[in-house]
Write a protein that holds these residues in place. Structure first.
Motif, PDB file in Angstrom:
ATOM      1  N   VAL A  23      -1.915   7.704   3.343  1.00 17.13           N
ATOM      2  CA  VAL A  23      -2.030   6.768   2.241  1.00 17.13           C
ATOM      3  C   VAL A  23      -3.231   5.867   2.537  1.00 17.13           C
ATOM      4  O   VAL A  23      -3.240   5.173   3.556  1.00 17.13           O
ATOM      5  CB  VAL A  23      -0.757   5.917   2.076  1.00 17.13           C
ATOM      6  CG1 VAL A  23      -0.885   5.003   0.874  1.00 17.13           C
ATOM      7  CG2 VAL A  23       0.472   6.807   1.946  1.00 17.13           C
ATOM      8  N   PHE A  24      -4.263   5.933   1.689  1.00 15.31           N
ATOM      9  CA  PHE A  24      -5.515   5.213   1.936  1.00 15.31           C
ATOM     10  C   PHE A  24      -6.073   5.565   3.319  1.00 15.31           C
ATOM     11  O   PHE A  24      -6.635   4.714   4.016  1.00 15.31           O
ATOM     12  CB  PHE A  24      -5.319   3.706   1.822  1.00 15.31           C
ATOM     13  CG  PHE A  24      -4.954   3.237   0.442  1.00 15.31           C
ATOM     14  CD1 PHE A  24      -5.910   3.220  -0.563  1.00 15.31           C
ATOM     15  CD2 PHE A  24      -3.663   2.838   0.150  1.00 15.31           C
ATOM     16  CE1 PHE A  24      -5.581   2.796  -1.847  1.00 15.31           C
ATOM     17  CE2 PHE A  24      -3.327   2.411  -1.129  1.00 15.31           C
ATOM     18  CZ  PHE A  24      -4.285   2.397  -2.120  1.00 15.31           C
ATOM     19  N   VAL A  75       9.022  -0.729   1.169  1.00 12.77           N
ATOM     20  CA  VAL A  75       8.702  -0.927   2.578  1.00 12.77           C
ATOM     21  C   VAL A  75       7.301  -0.400   2.869  1.00 12.77           C
ATOM     22  O   VAL A  75       6.524  -1.031   3.611  1.00 12.77           O
ATOM     23  CB  VAL A  75       9.737  -0.224   3.479  1.00 12.77           C
ATOM     24  CG1 VAL A  75       9.324  -0.308   4.955  1.00 12.77           C
ATOM     25  CG2 VAL A  75      11.114  -0.846   3.291  1.00 12.77           C
ATOM     26  N   LEU A  76       6.955   0.734   2.274  1.00 11.67           N
ATOM     27  CA  LEU A  76       5.615   1.293   2.477  1.00 11.67           C
ATOM     28  C   LEU A  76       4.541   0.331   1.973  1.00 11.67           C
ATOM     29  O   LEU A  76       3.524   0.106   2.649  1.00 11.67           O
ATOM     30  CB  LEU A  76       5.504   2.635   1.757  1.00 11.67           C
ATOM     31  CG  LEU A  76       4.107   3.278   1.746  1.00 11.67           C
ATOM     32  CD1 LEU A  76       3.607   3.524   3.163  1.00 11.67           C
ATOM     33  CD2 LEU A  76       4.130   4.586   0.953  1.00 11.67           C
ATOM     34  N   LEU A  77       4.750  -0.250   0.799  1.00  6.69           N
ATOM     35  CA  LEU A  77       3.772  -1.201   0.268  1.00  6.69           C
ATOM     36  C   LEU A  77       3.664  -2.431   1.172  1.00  6.69           C
ATOM     37  O   LEU A  77       2.568  -2.975   1.376  1.00  6.69           O
ATOM     38  CB  LEU A  77       4.156  -1.607  -1.152  1.00  6.69           C
ATOM     39  CG  LEU A  77       4.018  -0.498  -2.210  1.00  6.69           C
ATOM     40  CD1 LEU A  77       4.560  -0.978  -3.554  1.00  6.69           C
ATOM     41  CD2 LEU A  77       2.564  -0.060  -2.348  1.00  6.69           C
ATOM     42  N   HIS A  78       4.806  -2.874   1.717  1.00  7.22           N
ATOM     43  CA  HIS A  78       4.807  -3.992   2.668  1.00  7.22           C
ATOM     44  C   HIS A  78       3.912  -3.662   3.865  1.00  7.22           C
ATOM     45  O   HIS A  78       3.074  -4.473   4.279  1.00  7.22           O
ATOM     46  CB  HIS A  78       6.243  -4.252   3.115  1.00  7.22           C
ATOM     47  CG  HIS A  78       6.394  -5.329   4.131  1.00  7.22           C
ATOM     48  ND1 HIS A  78       7.008  -6.539   3.864  1.00  7.22           N
ATOM     49  CD2 HIS A  78       6.035  -5.396   5.440  1.00  7.22           C
ATOM     50  CE1 HIS A  78       7.005  -7.290   4.944  1.00  7.22           C
ATOM     51  NE2 HIS A  78       6.427  -6.607   5.924  1.00  7.22           N
ATOM     52  N   GLU A  79       4.095  -2.459   4.404  1.00  8.28           N
ATOM     53  CA  GLU A  79       3.309  -2.054   5.568  1.00  8.28           C
ATOM     54  C   GLU A  79       1.840  -1.878   5.229  1.00  8.28           C
ATOM     55  O   GLU A  79       0.954  -2.173   6.040  1.00  8.28           O
ATOM     56  CB  GLU A  79       3.872  -0.757   6.162  1.00  8.28           C
ATOM     57  CG  GLU A  79       5.286  -0.858   6.700  1.00  8.28           C
ATOM     58  CD  GLU A  79       5.413  -1.927   7.753  1.00  8.28           C
ATOM     59  OE1 GLU A  79       4.450  -2.129   8.523  1.00  8.28           O
ATOM     60  OE2 GLU A  79       6.459  -2.582   7.799  1.00  8.28           O
ATOM     61  N   LEU A  80       1.570  -1.380   4.028  1.00  8.90           N
ATOM     62  CA  LEU A  80       0.177  -1.231   3.623  1.00  8.90           C
ATOM     63  C   LEU A  80      -0.507  -2.595   3.520  1.00  8.90           C
ATOM     64  O   LEU A  80      -1.718  -2.709   3.745  1.00  8.90           O
ATOM     65  CB  LEU A  80       0.093  -0.504   2.276  1.00  8.90           C
ATOM     66  CG  LEU A  80       0.249   1.015   2.328  1.00  8.90           C
ATOM     67  CD1 LEU A  80       0.330   1.590   0.920  1.00  8.90           C
ATOM     68  CD2 LEU A  80      -0.903   1.655   3.103  1.00  8.90           C
ATOM     69  N   GLY A  81       0.275  -3.632   3.179  1.00 10.45           N
ATOM     70  CA  GLY A  81      -0.296  -4.975   3.184  1.00 10.45           C
ATOM     71  C   GLY A  81      -0.844  -5.332   4.554  1.00 10.45           C
ATOM     72  O   GLY A  81      -1.963  -5.850   4.684  1.00 10.45           O
ATOM     73  N   HIS A  82      -0.055  -5.029   5.605  1.00  6.47           N
ATOM     74  CA  HIS A  82      -0.532  -5.264   6.973  1.00  6.47           C
ATOM     75  C   HIS A  82      -1.731  -4.377   7.292  1.00  6.47           C
ATOM     76  O   HIS A  82      -2.750  -4.840   7.817  1.00  6.47           O
ATOM     77  CB  HIS A  82       0.575  -4.945   7.980  1.00  6.47           C
ATOM     78  CG  HIS A  82       1.729  -5.889   7.942  1.00  6.47           C
ATOM     79  ND1 HIS A  82       1.588  -7.249   8.081  1.00  6.47           N
ATOM     80  CD2 HIS A  82       3.059  -5.666   7.812  1.00  6.47           C
ATOM     81  CE1 HIS A  82       2.782  -7.826   8.024  1.00  6.47           C
ATOM     82  NE2 HIS A  82       3.683  -6.887   7.851  1.00  6.47           N
TER      83      HIS A  82
END
Length: 385
Positions: A23-24, A75-82
């Motif tokens: 992802v990205f 949760v994935l979007l949360h982690e992508l924020g980091h």
């Protein structure tokens, strides 16, 4: 629960996970515990959805599965924020893993400044808070007692809870990293920040456990949620303890001096009986010396494995050549003698092993035993030599 880790290239101690894509450009893995999460939440939420919406059993399970997928997506979007914030400041991201209690983002190094550490830490909760706000708005806009309304409500609740819980000021939570950044900025010592946030994290773990028990007794929390919430508290306690331990160890990195820490080498020609090689070492006055096997030109080509050598019965050692219990130097990681402590630890983490060849140019000048390094970093800890 969510946490970030900084472990340069090291993954052996992590639980097995399945890489499902990128992802990205960031590798995405699913921990095996997500299977348990999928089954548990699907069944529990299916029963809830059936009662609330008068659905069939199959319909309830489909809604439950949809909720799990949405939850993992949050949760994935949360982690992508980091991950994306870390990348914005030049910190490499090795991967994101989703697991039973949330997920973690693995970075290749720590933040270079307290400000960057703070921004990376708060990016995840900010994403969760934004998702929660969108889900709250959707809940208010959708008709009551519909599938969409229930899913929106559960996503709103879960994202708001994740955002609020993760902002608590204790490691390994995001709020703990923010607290570490603040203490680091105030004291100018990252290790002090980590240790302070670790001790606060232990207090948060105890408070979480106590709060869960009280809420269960007061029947605010369903009894079925008690084991999972206590597992969260235990995980917090362990993560906080690991943070405290790492802070104490990393303070001793400057003490790592390969010239003094590495054991000297004693070369023996290829074909030398093991008993003879050990006799020469005993007579050399350095019983801790590492035995290297040299070829016909005197060039070291292999290193005797002390564990394999000790496993040979004494009666057979006169008849066993050192070559039989040696490993090729080409297959062993090397450490330049002038390497500083932090770079030594990065190499050890990247290439886990029991022995490391210490070199000066093309010459082998010593052998670092991981037990010696562990004893230096944790003097009170028992190690196997």
């Amino acid at each position: 629960m969510e946490q970030q880790t900084t472990r340069p290239s090291r993954r052996p101690q992590r639980r097995l996970g399945l890489t499902v894509g990128r992802v990205f450009g960031v590798p995405l893995r699913l921990d095996v515990s997500t299977l348990l999460l999928t089954l548990l939440v699907t069944v529990l939420y299916a029963e809830f959805a059936r009662r609330q919406l008068e659905l069939s059993q199959l319909g309830g399970y489909l809604i439950g599965l949809g909720f799990v997928v949405s939850l993992l997506g949050s949760v994935l979007l949360h982690e992508l924020g980091h991950a994306l914030t870390a990348r914005r400041y030049g910190i490499g991201v090795r991967g994101i893993t989703l697991e039973l209690l949330g997920g973690y983002t693995e970075m290749d190094r720590d933040a270079p400044t307290p400000r960057v550490d703070l921004l990376v830490s708060l990016a995840g909760p900010a994403v969760s808070a934004a998702l929660g706000a969108v889900a709250v708005a959707a809940t208010l806009a959708l008709p009551d007692r519909t599938v969409a309304d229930q899913l929106a409500f559960q996503l709103a609740a879960s994202n708001v809870i994740v955002a609020v819980f993760n902002i608590l000021p204790g490691l390994p939570l995001d709020g703990g990293r923010a607290l570490r950044a603040a203490v680091w900025a105030f004291t100018r010592d990252r290790h002090t920040g980590t240790e302070v946030a670790g001790w606060v994290g232990r207090a948060v773990a105890l408070g979480t456990a106590a709060g869960v028990v009280v809420l269960t007794v007061e029947r605010v929390l369903a009894p079925l949620a008690l084991p999972l919430m206590l597992l969260v508290a235990v995980t917090l306690w362990r993560g906080a303890g690991q943070s405290i331990r790492f802070a104490r160890i990393s303070r001793r990195f400057p003490l790592i001096d390969l010239a003094r820490l590495a054991r000297p080498v004693l070369p023996v020609p290829t074909g030398t009986p093991l008993a003879e090689a050990q006799r020469r070492r005993a007579e050399s006055g350095r019983p801790d010396a590492a035995l290297t096997v040299t070829d016909g030109s005197g060039r070291p080509v292999a290193l005797v494995d002390p564990v394999a050598a000790d496993a040979v019965p004494p009666a057979r050692r006169p008849w066993i050549a050192v070559d039989a219990v040696a490993r090729s130097l080409a297959g062993l990681p090397t450490l330049p003698v002038g390497l500083d402590g932090e770079r030594v630890m990065e190499t050890v983490q990247t290439h886990p092993g029991a022995q490391y060849v210490v070199t000066a140019g093309e010459d082998v000048v010593g052998v670092l035993h991981i037990a010696d390094l562990a004893q230096l970093l944790e003097p009170g800890r028992k190690t196997n030599t």
